[in-house]
Scaffold this active site. Sequence first.
Site, PDB file in Angstrom:
ATOM      1  N   SER A   1       4.525   2.651   7.914  1.00 52.83           N
ATOM      2  CA  SER A   1       4.217   1.491   7.072  1.00 52.83           C
ATOM      3  C   SER A   1       5.422   1.088   6.235  1.00 52.83           C
ATOM      4  O   SER A   1       6.040   1.922   5.573  1.00 52.83           O
ATOM      5  CB  SER A   1       3.045   1.812   6.149  1.00 52.83           C
ATOM      6  OG  SER A   1       1.848   1.917   6.869  1.00 52.83           O
TER       7      SER A   1
ATOM      8  N   HIS B   1       0.813  -1.224   0.000  1.00 52.04           N
ATOM      9  CA  HIS B   1       0.000   0.000   0.000  1.00 52.04           C
ATOM     10  C   HIS B   1       0.849   1.277   0.000  1.00 52.04           C
ATOM     11  O   HIS B   1       0.339   2.355  -0.290  1.00 52.04           O
ATOM     12  CB  HIS B   1      -1.000  -0.005   1.164  1.00 52.04           C
ATOM     13  CG  HIS B   1      -0.412   0.295   2.511  1.00 52.04           C
ATOM     14  ND1 HIS B   1      -0.124  -0.688   3.435  1.00 52.04           N
ATOM     15  CD2 HIS B   1      -0.074   1.469   3.105  1.00 52.04           C
ATOM     16  CE1 HIS B   1       0.361  -0.128   4.529  1.00 52.04           C
ATOM     17  NE2 HIS B   1       0.405   1.180   4.356  1.00 52.04           N
TER      18      HIS B   1
ATOM     19  N   ASP C   1       0.049  -7.635   1.495  1.00 49.04           N
ATOM     20  CA  ASP C   1       0.466  -6.236   1.579  1.00 49.04           C
ATOM     21  C   ASP C   1       1.987  -6.098   1.603  1.00 49.04           C
ATOM     22  O   ASP C   1       2.544  -5.316   2.367  1.00 49.04           O
ATOM     23  CB  ASP C   1      -0.148  -5.545   2.800  1.00 49.04           C
ATOM     24  CG  ASP C   1      -0.067  -4.018   2.703  1.00 49.04           C
ATOM     25  OD1 ASP C   1       0.117  -3.512   1.581  1.00 49.04           O
ATOM     26  OD2 ASP C   1      -0.168  -3.342   3.741  1.00 49.04           O
TER      27      ASP C   1
END
Length: 481
Positions: free
Chosen positions: A222, A114, A148
């Site tokens: 992230s 992402h 992911d």
Amino acid sequence: MTIRKKLLLLPIFVLAVTLTTLPAMADLPNFTELAKKAGPAVVNISTQKKVAAPQQNQPGMQEFFKDNPSTPFDDFFKQFERYFGGGRPRAETERSLGSGFILSSDGFIATNNHVVEGADEIKVNILDEKGDYESYDAKIIGTDPLTDLALLKIKAKRELPTLELAEFSEVEVGQWVLAIGNPFGLDHTVTSGIVSALGRNISNNPYDNFLQTDASINPGNSGGPLLNLKGEVIAINTAIIARGQGIGFAIPSSTIKDIITRLKTDKKIRRGWLGVSITNVDPNMAKALGLKEAEGAFIAQVVPGEPAAAAGLLEGDIILKVNGEAVADAAELIRAVSALEPGSTAKFTVYRKDKNITVKVKLGERGAKDQKKPSQKGPRGKDSDIKGLGLTLGPLDVKSAQALGLKEIKGLLITNIIEGSIAARAELRAGDVILEANLTPVNSVKEFKNILKTQGEKRGAVLLKIVRQQQVMFRTMTLDK
């Protein structure tokens, strides 16, 4: 004892408490060297992508006067729109920040999917020996949206510092961890905490298997590493619960190793496919089927024409092992099968009718275009009140089957459920059609009662296969003694 004497003793007591806590505080880890050593291998990732600007509510001026093109203001509005726009959507640049870490000295970098998904431009910023940033254009080698994860590659000017992936089987709840990332654009922020839990499912997708930590993770973290005290990466920071503090989730190093290795080789992930609909085995279901422990994955449906059907797996089978490795629940089965190569043959240990058997299945590929979805079957019956269960069964005729959208007339129609009864506690409803009891087809009340008497009373539970609104499902009735 006088008040004055009591007060004189109080400071001594406080001092004693303070002194006894000092050894415990001295055992706390010092993350200074770890942060210095690991920091250079943690990178900042910035991305850009073109997105269409939202349509403005007001029409353009030229559009407004389109019915009067000969107005004296026409040339003015054309010039105005040329420089200021006229309400038409324009492409805008969307920017984002994330983190990542260097896997190999030649420039392979791991991050979240992402972080880079849909990006037109990806820049990787790395600290050099002087503390200055080197900026590189990055290329996406491969991504896997389901876990992911993404693998990037840069052409480095030098041999880069790297981080090693830890052996995840050695990770324990309660151990110290360090997170390094780019939260809110504040590069190389270091936070510490512990491993809060393992094997977390946050209902993101069937592959959820997160490590939970209370180390602070924020937007921008992230893709950054979660490190053990040896400086090894035990997970990639991925998600947070916005409504709670100290609840962050990270992808385990075992998953990273598997996915990154496959992305390097194939640039995409191919997953094994069985072709079944499955659910967890709860204690009541285990009791009903005579299974000692609530374990494995229960096959609710077998898709015709898919690998499981071709190999002879049946509805009602419970898969206990894949290639000798125990399967705890449905999610673990999905992960185990998905990790296998499409076209390979896997051995499944299956519990069927009170005994374990082995079934060999040649796996298909998940996501293949010609895959079939589970079909819906339909049901029939006989009128009766089942005393003690709070359940009334009625006949299923052609008219009733058509009204319920059923193609076949078989099974028993539930016409009434008494509130608070055993049947109600099993979440049965009027209008449900019972197809099977303990994996045995039932087309008459006599057959149903026989299973209740021979198996249900002995085991204390009965597993029912039902159809509700054209959906096949299973419910377990626990029988009061």
